[in-house]
Design an enzyme around this catalytic site. Structure first.
Site, PDB file in Angstrom:
ATOM      1  N   GLU B  49      57.348 -25.529   9.956  1.00 23.88           N
ATOM      2  CA  GLU B  49      56.784 -23.784   9.818  1.00 23.88           C
ATOM      3  C   GLU B  49      56.625 -23.989  11.829  1.00 23.88           C
ATOM      4  O   GLU B  49      57.027 -24.351  12.667  1.00 23.88           O
ATOM      5  CB  GLU B  49      54.904 -24.419  10.329  1.00 23.88           C
ATOM      6  CG  GLU B  49      53.951 -24.692   8.796  1.00 23.88           C
ATOM      7  CD  GLU B  49      52.559 -24.822   9.123  1.00 23.88           C
ATOM      8  OE1 GLU B  49      51.800 -24.813   8.589  1.00 23.88           O
ATOM      9  OE2 GLU B  49      52.236 -23.855  10.349  1.00 23.88           O
ATOM     10  N   ASP B  60      44.306 -18.642  16.938  1.00 20.95           N
ATOM     11  CA  ASP B  60      45.125 -20.386  18.111  1.00 20.95           C
ATOM     12  C   ASP B  60      44.462 -20.455  19.561  1.00 20.95           C
ATOM     13  O   ASP B  60      43.856 -19.705  20.556  1.00 20.95           O
ATOM     14  CB  ASP B  60      46.604 -20.044  18.747  1.00 20.95           C
ATOM     15  CG  ASP B  60      47.578 -19.561  17.432  1.00 20.95           C
ATOM     16  OD1 ASP B  60      46.882 -20.944  16.813  1.00 20.95           O
ATOM     17  OD2 ASP B  60      47.990 -19.184  16.678  1.00 20.95           O
TER      18      ASP B  60
END
Lengths: 410, 263
Positions: B49, B60
Site C-alpha cells: 500500500e 489517520d
C-alpha cells in the site's frame, strides 16, 4: 419563483445530501452509519412539535430571542443612501449567533442518548456556546481548538474552561481551525458510541449543512416578521448581507428569503490582505475552486495538486479554507452574490459601528458592515438593507488594539 | 484479473496468509521511500500500500499524519507518487500496488485522467478513505471500469444491514478496520476481531484483510490467523520517521511478514 426549471431554492439538499454538485457524504466508513442515524433522527425531530417547543422555550428564556431588528439611524444618515437595519444576534447569550445552532444539536444529542459532546472552534465562539449549553445540561464537553488560536483567543479558552469544558489544543497540521476539525473527526471516529459531534457551521457531511442552516434560520424568519412590523405588512428587505467563514450566520439570514426574487443576497468573505496570488485570504468562493474536504464537496482554497491551503484573516472566525456547500451552490446558480472585504476595510467598519451606533461589533460582521459602507451610498433612501450583526466584539478588542497601535498593557 | 486477484489466488494455492504493508510516498524523500518500496517484496510483503500524501488526513493518527507532512514538505506530489510506482514497476511486475489516500488530490486531477495515469503507472487498486459506498459514482465505479480494484473499508460500525452495501462494489479484497479509531491507535484483540471477519466472510468470497493497530510480529500472526491476512502501516512508518536506515526498516518488515505468514 426560481429560474431555469428550479421551482424553489429551498428544497435542498437532495437524497444524496447534495446542493447541485456540492455537499454529499465524504466520510470514512466508520462514521457513515452514524451520520445516517443522525440524519434519520434529525428528520424525525424536525417534524416533531415537542422538539421545536423545547427549542422555542430555550431560545426565548435562555438565549434571549427574538434578537432585535434595529434601525441604524446614524449609520444610515452617515452613508447617505439605503436604509440600514441590523439584526442584533450579537445580543444573544454568549454573544453570537452560534448558540442558535448549538441548542438544536444538543437537544437532538440528548434525545439520541449521547452523553459526550465534542466540537471544533476557531475564534472560540462556537466552543463557548457549546460549553455553555453542555454546562446547562450537565454533559461532558471536549472542544478542539488549533494551538495557534488557543494562544490568540485566550479569553475564550478561559471561558470554556470556566464552563467545565476540556479544551484540547490541536498541534497536528498547522494548528488552525481546519486541523481542529480534523482532530474532532478523529475523536468522533474513536468514540462513536457515546459521542455527538456538534459542528459549528453549515459544513461537514450531510445532514450537518442543512441541519445547522435550519437551526440558524430563526435569524431570517424573525427578520421577516420584524421588518413587516416596522415597515408595514409584506415589506421585504431589498438586500440582505452577512459575513461568511463557513457561512452559518449568513445561511440563517438568507435561507428564508431564497424564494423571494426581489431580495438581493450578498455574502461577504474575508479578503485578508487582498484576494490575489499571495493567497493571504479566506475567500473560498472568490479565490478557490471545488474540492472535497471535511465530508463535503465545496469551494476550497487549495493548490494545483489538491492540497488544502491555510486561510488568512484578521478574524479567527472566518479563518477557514472552505465554505458551506449550500453557499457554493447559491454562488454557482447566481442566486446569491459573494464579495470579499480586506482586513483593513473591516477594521474601518469596526470603528464606524462603535462611533456611530455604540455597538462594538465582532470582526466577522465588521466585514459585512464594510460592504454595507460600499453599497449603501449608491442606493436610494427607500432601499432597505438588513445586515446580520452576528457577534459582539469583546473577544476582538485585543486584536483591534494591536492593529490600531494601542497599548493595552495596564 | 488484476495483480491483486492473481496474488490472492497464488496465496490460496500455497495456503498462506497475505502480509500487506503501508508506506507513505515521498517520506521523508522520494529516494528513501523508493528504496524501502523496492525492498518490500524481498522482505516478504505480498501487497504494497502506498500512501498518497494529503494535508488533511482525517482518518489517520499522528504517525501517518507526520509522514504525510514530511512528504509534502519534501515537495511530494501526485505526479511524483505515480513516477515512484512507474520506477518500481521497472524491476517488479508482479507485486500488487494499492494506492491509499483521500479523494481531493484525485478529484483535483480529474478522475478520468487520474485513472489512466494510475493504470499506466502500474497501480492495481485504490483505497480512498473518504469515499463510502454512498459516493460510489465519484471514483469507485469509474475505477472498476478502468480495470482497477476498489478496495473498501468495513468497520465495527458497519452493521449487518449496511454490510451488503459496503461489499457490493468492492473488489480485490475487503479491508476490515479492526477498531473504531484512527491508524496507529489501540491494538485489536484477535478474539474480538474473529467473529467480525466471519460475519463479513459469510457475505463475500473476497479475501478479508485486517488492519489498524497491528505493530508486532505476534499481533500480525494472531490477526492473520483469524483472517486472510493483515496490514501493518504505522509501525513501519514510525521507523522511517525516526530516520532508521532502509535495511533496518526492512528487517522490521521481514519480522512482521514472517509473523503474518505463520498466521
Amino acid at each position: 419563483m426560481a429560474e431555469d426549471g428550479l421551482n424553489s431554492y429551498m428544497t435542498g439538499p437532495d437524497e444524496a445530501g447534495r446542493f447541485g454538485i456540492f455537499g454529499g457524504r465524504f466520510v470514512s466508513e466508520t462514521l457513515m452509519p452514524l451520520i445516517l442515524e443522525l440524519e434519520e433522527r434529525y428528520e424525525f425531530a424536525k417534524t416533531d412539535p415537542s422538539f421545536w417547543a423545547e427549542m422555542d422555550d430555550l431560545w426565548k428564556h435562555y438565549v434571549g430571542r427574538p434578537s432585535p431588528l434595529y434601525y441604524a439611524e446614524r449609520l444610515t444618515k452617515h452613508l447617505g443612501g439605503a436604509k440600514i437595519y441590523l439584526k442584533r444576534d450579537e445580543l444573544n447569550h454568549t454573544g453570537a449567533h452560534k448558540i442558535n445552532n448549538v441548542l438544536g444539536q444538543i437537544i437532538l444529542a440528548r434525545r439520541m442518548g449521547k452523553t459526550r459532546i465534542i466540537a471544533e472552534t476557531g475564534a472560540g465562539q462556537h466552543g463557548v456556546a457549546t460549553a455553555t449549553v453542555c454546562a446547562k445540561f450537565g454533559l461532558k464537553c471536549v472542544v478542539y481548538m488549533g494551538a495557534h488560536d488557543v494562544e490568540r483567543q485566550a479569553p475564550n479558552v478561559f471561558r470554556m474552561r470556566l464552563l467545565g469544558a476540556e479544551v484540547v489544543p490541536v498541534t497536528s497540521g498547522r494548528g488552525t481551525l481546519k486541523d481542529a476539525m480534523n482532530d474532532a473527526l478523529r475523536d468522533w471516529v474513536t468514540n462513536v458510541r457515546d459521542t455527538f459531534y456538534c459542528i459549528g457551521t453549515v459544513a461537514g457531511p450531510a445532514p450537518y449543512p442543512a441541519m445547522v442552516r435550519d437551526f440558524q434560520s430563526i435569524i431570517g424568519k424573525e427578520t421577516r416578521w420584524q421588518l413587516a412590523e416596522q415597515e408595514g405588512d409584506g415589506r421585504l428587505p431589498d438586500t440582505v448581507i452577512a459575513a461568511i467563514g463557513g457561512g452559518s450566520n449568513a445561511m440563517g439570514l438568507f435561507y428564508p428569503f431564497l424564494d423571494d426574487p426581489s431580495v438581493n443576497i450578498i455574502g461577504v468573505e474575508a479578503g485578508g490582505k487582498g484576494v490575489d496570488d499571495r493567497m493571504e485570504h479566506c475567500a473560498s468562493l472568490t479565490g478557490g475552486r471545488p474540492g472535497v474536504l471535511h465530508g463535503n464537496r465545496t469551494y476550497l482554497l487549495q493548490d494545483n495538486d489538491g492540497q488544502i491551503l491555510e486561510g488568512f484573516s484578521i478574524s479567527a472566525g472566518l479563518d477557514y479554507p472552505g465554505i458551506g456547500p449550500e453557499h457554493a451552490w447559491l454562488h454557482d446558480t447566481g442566486r446569491a452574490q459573494y464579495v470579499s472585504i480586506t482586513d483593513k476595510e473591516a477594521l474601518e467598519a469596526f470603528q464606524l459601528s462603535c462611533a456611530l451606533e455604540g455597538i462594538i461589533p465582532a470582526l466577522e460582521p465588521s466585514h459585512a458592515l464594510a460592504h454595507v459602507m460600499k453599497i449603501a451610498p449608491t442606493l436610494p433612501a427607500d432601499h432597505i438593507i438588513v445586515m446580520n450583526m452576528c457577534g459582539r466584539g469583546d473577544k476582538d478588542i485585543f486584536t483591534v488594539a494591536k492593529h490600531l497601535g494601542f497599548d493595552m498593557k495596564i | 484479473m488484476t495483480r491483486i486477484d492473481q496474488k490472492f489466488a497464488a496465496l490460496k494455492a500455497s495456503g498462506k496468509k497475505a502480509f500487506v504493508s503501508y508506506i507513505m510516498a515521498g517520506d521523508p524523500d522520494v529516494e528513501t521511500s523508493l528504496a524501502v518500496m523496492k525492498g518490500l517484496p524481498g522482505a516478504g510483503v505480498d501487497i504494497i500500500e502506498i500512501g498518497l500524501p494529503f494535508t488533511d488526513p482525517m482518518a489517520d493518527g499522528p504517525t501517518i499524519q507526520l509522514a504525510g507532512q514530511r512528504a509534502l514538505e519534501g515537495g511530494m506530489t501526485l505526479d511524483k507518487t505515480l513516477a515512484m510506482v512507474t520506477d518500481f514497476r521497472k524491476g517488479d511486475d508482479t507485486t500488487p500496488i494499492v494506492m491509499m489516500g483521500y479523494y481531493n488530490p484525485i478529484y483535483s486531477r480529474g478522475v478520468d485522467l487520474f485513472l489512466s495515469q494510475a493504470k499506466a503507472a502500474g497501480i492495481d487498486g485504490l483505497i480512498i478513505v473518504d469515499l463510502p459506498p454512498e459516493e460510489d459514482d465519484e471514483l469507485c465505479i469509474p475505477a472498476q471500469k478502468a480495470g482497477l480494484n476498489f478496495i473498501r473499508l468495513a468497520t465495527p460500525t458497519t452493521d449487518d444491514k449496511r454490510l451488503p452495501k459496503v461489499l457490493q462494489n468492492t473488489s480485490g479484497f475487503v479491508y476490515y478496520v479492526s477498531i473504531t479509531g484512527i491508524t496507529g491507535a489501540a491494538a485489536p484483540e484477535a478474539a474480538d476481531v474473529a467473529p467480525e471477519v466471519a460475519r463479513i466472510k459469510a457475505r463475500t468470497d473476497l479475501p478479508v484483510i485486517v488492519g489498524f493497530g497491528i505493530t508486532t510480529p505476534e499481533a500480525a500472526e494472531a490477526i492473520a490467523g483469524i483472517a486472510d491476512g493483515c496490514v501493518v502501516g504505522s509501525a513501519i512508518v514510525k521507523d522511517i520517521g525516526e530516520g532508521k536506515p532502509v535495511a533496518e526498516v526492512l528487517a522490521r518488515v521481514a519480522a512482521l511478514a514472517a509473523g503474518a505468514h505463520r498466521g
